[in-house]
Write an enzyme that holds these catalytic residues in place. Sequence first.
Site, PDB file in Angstrom:
ATOM      1  N   GLU A  79      -5.602  -5.361  10.527  1.00  0.00           N
ATOM      2  CA  GLU A  79      -4.552  -4.364  10.721  1.00  0.00           C
ATOM      3  C   GLU A  79      -4.853  -3.557  11.985  1.00  0.00           C
ATOM      4  OE1 GLU A  79      -2.506  -3.258   6.769  1.00  0.00           O
ATOM      5  OE2 GLU A  79      -4.307  -2.040   6.955  1.00  0.00           O
TER       6      GLU A  79
ATOM      7  N   GLY B 215       2.111   1.893  10.769  1.00  0.00           N
ATOM      8  CA  GLY B 215       3.029   3.016  10.609  1.00  0.00           C
ATOM      9  C   GLY B 215       3.749   3.406  11.889  1.00  0.00           C
TER      10      GLY B 215
ATOM     11  N   HIS C 203      -9.678   0.703   5.022  1.00  0.00           N
ATOM     12  CA  HIS C 203      -8.359   0.905   5.618  1.00  0.00           C
ATOM     13  C   HIS C 203      -8.479   1.856   6.814  1.00  0.00           C
ATOM     14  CE1 HIS C 203      -4.248   2.215   6.252  1.00  0.00           C
ATOM     15  NE2 HIS C 203      -3.910   1.051   5.724  1.00  0.00           N
TER      16      HIS C 203
ATOM     17  N   ASN D 190       0.862  -1.175   0.000  1.00  0.00           N
ATOM     18  CA  ASN D 190       0.000   0.000   0.000  1.00  0.00           C
ATOM     19  C   ASN D 190       0.906   1.236   0.000  1.00  0.00           C
ATOM     20  OD1 ASN D 190      -1.803   2.041   0.548  1.00  0.00           O
ATOM     21  ND2 ASN D 190      -2.459   1.242   2.534  1.00  0.00           N
TER      22      ASN D 190
ATOM     23  N   SER E 179       3.114  -2.554  10.485  1.00  0.00           N
ATOM     24  CA  SER E 179       4.561  -2.612  10.730  1.00  0.00           C
ATOM     25  C   SER E 179       5.193  -3.962  10.379  1.00  0.00           C
ATOM     26  CB  SER E 179       4.880  -2.198  12.160  1.00  0.00           C
ATOM     27  OG  SER E 179       4.510  -0.838  12.352  1.00  0.00           O
TER      28      SER E 179
ATOM     29  N   LYS F 167       0.058   4.308  -0.080  1.00  0.00           N
ATOM     30  CA  LYS F 167      -0.525   5.474   0.606  1.00  0.00           C
ATOM     31  C   LYS F 167      -0.218   6.736  -0.209  1.00  0.00           C
ATOM     32  CE  LYS F 167      -0.205   2.911   4.850  1.00  0.00           C
ATOM     33  NZ  LYS F 167      -0.076   2.880   6.300  1.00  0.00           N
TER      34      LYS F 167
ATOM     35  N   GLU G  18      -6.775   4.248   7.842  1.00  0.00           N
ATOM     36  CA  GLU G  18      -6.589   5.683   7.591  1.00  0.00           C
ATOM     37  C   GLU G  18      -7.847   6.299   6.974  1.00  0.00           C
ATOM     38  OE1 GLU G  18      -2.823   5.187   5.647  1.00  0.00           O
ATOM     39  OE2 GLU G  18      -1.985   4.619   7.588  1.00  0.00           O
TER      40      GLU G  18
HETATM   41  P1  PGA Z   1       2.609  -0.050   7.733  1.00  0.00           P
HETATM   42  O1  PGA Z   1       1.167   0.139   7.052  1.00  0.00           O
HETATM   43  O2  PGA Z   1       3.202  -1.286   7.123  1.00  0.00           O
HETATM   44  O3  PGA Z   1       3.356   1.177   7.419  1.00  0.00           O
HETATM   45  O4  PGA Z   1       2.362  -0.245   9.203  1.00  0.00           O
HETATM   46  C1  PGA Z   1       0.322  -0.955   6.844  1.00  0.00           C
HETATM   47  C2  PGA Z   1      -0.965  -0.516   6.208  1.00  0.00           C
HETATM   48  O5  PGA Z   1      -1.446   0.573   6.526  1.00  0.00           O
HETATM   49  O6  PGA Z   1      -1.519  -1.222   5.360  1.00  0.00           O
END
Ligand code: PGA
Length: 236
Positions: free
Chosen positions: A160, A166, A91, A7, A196, A9, A93
């Site tokens: 997640e 993140g 997601h 992803n 992560s 982002k 976010e």
């Molecule tokens: P990250 O993000 O690997 O940076 O923790 C995962 C995600 O949001 O899909």
Amino acid sequence: MAIIASNFKTNHTRKSTASFINNVNDYLNSSAIKSEVYVFPSSTSFDSFNTVSNLTLGAQNAYATAKGSFTGEIGTEQLDEFAIKTILIGHSERRHVLGESQEETAKKFTFYSELGYKIIYCIGEPLEVKQQGIEQTLEYVYEQFVGIDTNYENLILAYEPVWAIGTGVTASNTDITSIHSVIKSKISKPLLYGGSVKVANVAEICALDGVDGALIGTASWKVEDFKQIIENTKDL
Ligand code: PGA
């Protein structure tokens, strides 16, 4: 066979996205790797990439519409232009930063499932819920299935935990397996872990019971790292 998804982002330009995708494509093309690989670039970087059958491009988000007056959004008319038939929905976010409600998320899910899109549907609890214990965590996660047809054939789930996204803090193997086993007992769909995931821990995580692959943000943005992630999980 692992499912490995990147992803992007709000990262990468058209140029760096094209270079990333072509690089991953060459790597998959010249190997016998059968993993299902997905890349979710920014919508400004969509293009008609010629990829091997196990490398698929998807949208990080789109509105539940073909077209219309929804300033700042894209719909299926824009996705069709690039033959994109895969989308991330729910997601964290989108839910927690952009404020998408479960009702909006479910509406989007229904719209894209009726069109046959492959949907990677994300669920996961924030830290304050995790701290209340497993019962509350599961209750929170169940709420994220309200209005969602979990029998939809083109569905992949991604657990997640918000506190792991993140942050550099990966969920423990016990956290992952305890949530995954409950979700798996109720819904028989592929279930990815995200939050992560790193080059160094992706193989261990993907080898856990009830984990079918990983959805990766930060650690996937450098192409050499993403290829290493695919390499590390190719035999699972
Ligand atoms: P990250 O993000 O690997 O940076 O923790 C995962 C995600 O949001 O899909």
